[in-house]
Structures are given as C-alpha cells and as structure tokens.
Motif scaffolding. Structure first.
Motif, PDB file in Angstrom:
ATOM      1  N   ASP A  16       0.845  -1.183   0.000  1.00  0.00           N
ATOM      2  CA  ASP A  16       0.000   0.000   0.000  1.00  0.00           C
ATOM      3  C   ASP A  16       0.886   1.241   0.000  1.00  0.00           C
ATOM      4  N   GLU A  17       0.678   2.112  -0.972  1.00  0.00           N
ATOM      5  CA  GLU A  17       1.525   3.298  -1.094  1.00  0.00           C
ATOM      6  C   GLU A  17       1.476   4.186   0.147  1.00  0.00           C
ATOM      7  N   ASN A  18       0.391   4.129   0.885  1.00  0.00           N
ATOM      8  CA  ASN A  18       0.273   4.939   2.098  1.00  0.00           C
ATOM      9  C   ASN A  18       1.166   4.441   3.237  1.00  0.00           C
ATOM     10  N   SER A  19       1.670   3.222   3.096  1.00  0.00           N
ATOM     11  CA  SER A  19       2.530   2.670   4.139  1.00  0.00           C
ATOM     12  C   SER A  19       4.007   2.979   3.890  1.00  0.00           C
ATOM     13  N   ILE A  20       4.317   3.668   2.798  1.00  0.00           N
ATOM     14  CA  ILE A  20       5.697   3.966   2.457  1.00  0.00           C
ATOM     15  C   ILE A  20       5.991   5.447   2.701  1.00  0.00           C
ATOM     16  N   THR A  21       7.022   5.686   3.513  1.00  0.00           N
ATOM     17  CA  THR A  21       7.511   7.039   3.774  1.00  0.00           C
ATOM     18  C   THR A  21       9.012   7.041   3.511  1.00  0.00           C
ATOM     19  N   LYS A  22       9.631   8.191   3.698  1.00  0.00           N
ATOM     20  CA  LYS A  22      11.086   8.265   3.528  1.00  0.00           C
ATOM     21  C   LYS A  22      11.816   7.431   4.584  1.00  0.00           C
ATOM     22  N   ASP A  23      11.188   7.178   5.705  1.00  0.00           N
ATOM     23  CA  ASP A  23      11.814   6.394   6.774  1.00  0.00           C
ATOM     24  C   ASP A  23      11.606   4.893   6.614  1.00  0.00           C
ATOM     25  N   THR A  24      10.854   4.487   5.615  1.00  0.00           N
ATOM     26  CA  THR A  24      10.539   3.074   5.422  1.00  0.00           C
ATOM     27  C   THR A  24      11.789   2.297   5.017  1.00  0.00           C
ATOM     28  N   ASN A  25      12.057   1.216   5.765  1.00  0.00           N
ATOM     29  CA  ASN A  25      13.196   0.346   5.495  1.00  0.00           C
ATOM     30  C   ASN A  25      12.758  -0.745   4.522  1.00  0.00           C
ATOM     31  N   PHE A  26      13.572  -0.969   3.495  1.00  0.00           N
ATOM     32  CA  PHE A  26      13.205  -1.942   2.462  1.00  0.00           C
ATOM     33  C   PHE A  26      13.032  -3.349   3.012  1.00  0.00           C
ATOM     34  N   ILE A  27      13.903  -3.762   3.900  1.00  0.00           N
ATOM     35  CA  ILE A  27      13.859  -5.130   4.413  1.00  0.00           C
ATOM     36  C   ILE A  27      12.992  -5.236   5.660  1.00  0.00           C
ATOM     37  N   ARG A  58      24.361  -1.319  -1.029  1.00  0.00           N
ATOM     38  CA  ARG A  58      24.411  -1.849   0.337  1.00  0.00           C
ATOM     39  C   ARG A  58      24.163  -0.772   1.392  1.00  0.00           C
ATOM     40  N   ASN A  59      24.368   0.497   1.037  1.00  0.00           N
ATOM     41  CA  ASN A  59      24.190   1.604   1.979  1.00  0.00           C
ATOM     42  C   ASN A  59      22.803   2.230   1.911  1.00  0.00           C
ATOM     43  N   LEU A  60      21.964   1.736   1.025  1.00  0.00           N
ATOM     44  CA  LEU A  60      20.638   2.323   0.813  1.00  0.00           C
ATOM     45  C   LEU A  60      19.584   1.444   1.490  1.00  0.00           C
ATOM     46  N   ASP A  61      19.365   1.679   2.774  1.00  0.00           N
ATOM     47  CA  ASP A  61      18.446   0.845   3.548  1.00  0.00           C
ATOM     48  C   ASP A  61      17.011   1.357   3.554  1.00  0.00           C
ATOM     49  N   THR A  62      16.845   2.664   3.383  1.00  0.00           N
ATOM     50  CA  THR A  62      15.503   3.241   3.454  1.00  0.00           C
ATOM     51  C   THR A  62      15.151   3.951   2.145  1.00  0.00           C
ATOM     52  N   VAL A  63      13.890   4.207   1.987  1.00  0.00           N
ATOM     53  CA  VAL A  63      13.413   4.943   0.817  1.00  0.00           C
ATOM     54  C   VAL A  63      14.057   6.328   0.776  1.00  0.00           C
ATOM     55  N   GLY A  64      14.161   6.975   1.925  1.00  0.00           N
ATOM     56  CA  GLY A  64      14.765   8.299   1.996  1.00  0.00           C
ATOM     57  C   GLY A  64      16.227   8.296   1.584  1.00  0.00           C
ATOM     58  N   GLU A  65      16.976   7.277   1.999  1.00  0.00           N
ATOM     59  CA  GLU A  65      18.378   7.171   1.608  1.00  0.00           C
ATOM     60  C   GLU A  65      18.504   6.993   0.100  1.00  0.00           C
ATOM     61  N   LEU A  66      17.615   6.211  -0.475  1.00  0.00           N
ATOM     62  CA  LEU A  66      17.617   6.028  -1.928  1.00  0.00           C
ATOM     63  C   LEU A  66      17.307   7.335  -2.640  1.00  0.00           C
ATOM     64  N   ILE A  67      16.322   8.056  -2.167  1.00  0.00           N
ATOM     65  CA  ILE A  67      15.955   9.339  -2.784  1.00  0.00           C
ATOM     66  C   ILE A  67      17.108  10.334  -2.668  1.00  0.00           C
ATOM     67  N   LYS A  68      17.731  10.405  -1.510  1.00  0.00           N
ATOM     68  CA  LYS A  68      18.868  11.312  -1.322  1.00  0.00           C
ATOM     69  C   LYS A  68      19.999  10.944  -2.282  1.00  0.00           C
ATOM     70  N   TYR A  69      20.270   9.652  -2.408  1.00  0.00           N
ATOM     71  CA  TYR A  69      21.324   9.185  -3.316  1.00  0.00           C
ATOM     72  C   TYR A  69      20.993   9.602  -4.752  1.00  0.00           C
ATOM     73  N   LEU A  70      19.764   9.366  -5.176  1.00  0.00           N
ATOM     74  CA  LEU A  70      19.359   9.704  -6.536  1.00  0.00           C
ATOM     75  C   LEU A  70      19.440  11.223  -6.782  1.00  0.00           C
ATOM     76  N   ASN A  71      18.987  12.002  -5.826  1.00  0.00           N
ATOM     77  CA  ASN A  71      19.068  13.457  -5.968  1.00  0.00           C
ATOM     78  C   ASN A  71      20.512  13.910  -6.140  1.00  0.00           C
ATOM     79  N   ASN A  72      21.427  13.340  -5.358  1.00  0.00           N
ATOM     80  CA  ASN A  72      22.839  13.690  -5.468  1.00  0.00           C
ATOM     81  C   ASN A  72      23.434  13.233  -6.786  1.00  0.00           C
ATOM     82  N   LYS A  73      23.023  12.063  -7.223  1.00  0.00           N
ATOM     83  CA  LYS A  73      23.563  11.476  -8.463  1.00  0.00           C
ATOM     84  C   LYS A  73      23.045  12.231  -9.698  1.00  0.00           C
TER      85      LYS A  73
END
Length: 75
Positions: A16-27, A58-73
């Motif tokens: 459910d998309e409502n259950s995903i936030t920037k703090d959501t951990n993939f695993i 390996r360093n991208l554990d949360t949705v927020g970390e992935l977004i930050k990485y993509l923004n920087n990249k």
C-alpha cells in the motif's frame, strides 16, 4: 521523487503506497527480498539512465536514503 519511487516499489511488491515514507526500510518494513531490491534498483537505473554500484546499494536501507542518493547522483 517519493511518489515515483513508490510506484517503482509497487511494481515488485504488493504494498500500500500509504505505508511507504522516507523512513521506510526496504527489508525491515517492506519485507523485500534481495531479488526484489535488485529488480527495483535495475528499474531505477533503467528509468533514470544511471548506474548504482553494488557497494552503494548496500548503503541504501531506506526509501529516503535512496531518494537522497538519486538526488545527489542526478544533480
């Protein structure tokens, strides 16, 4: 960016998309397998025309970390 990442995640897992936030951990929160994560990263790489090295994934554990990485990249 968050909505785009949520849509990609939903292609690989029934979440459910409502259950995903920037703090959501993939695993821990989404219970994604390594196969799911590889698929998600592959889709992101394809859609954005970038390559994310394995050591970075390996360093991208949360949705927020992935977004930050993509923004920087992408900037």
């Amino acid at each position: 960016m968050l909505n785009l990442i949520i849509k990609i995640i939903q292609e690989f897992a029934e979440i459910d998309e409502n259950s995903i936030t920037k703090d959501t951990n993939f695993i821990n929160d989404l219970h994604l397998t390594s196969y799911d994560i590889v698929g998600i990263i592959g889709k992101i790489e394809s859609d954005f025309g970038i390559e994310i090295p394995d050591r970075e994934i390996r360093n991208l554990d949360t949705v927020g970390e992935l977004i930050k990485y993509l923004n920087n990249k992408l900037l």
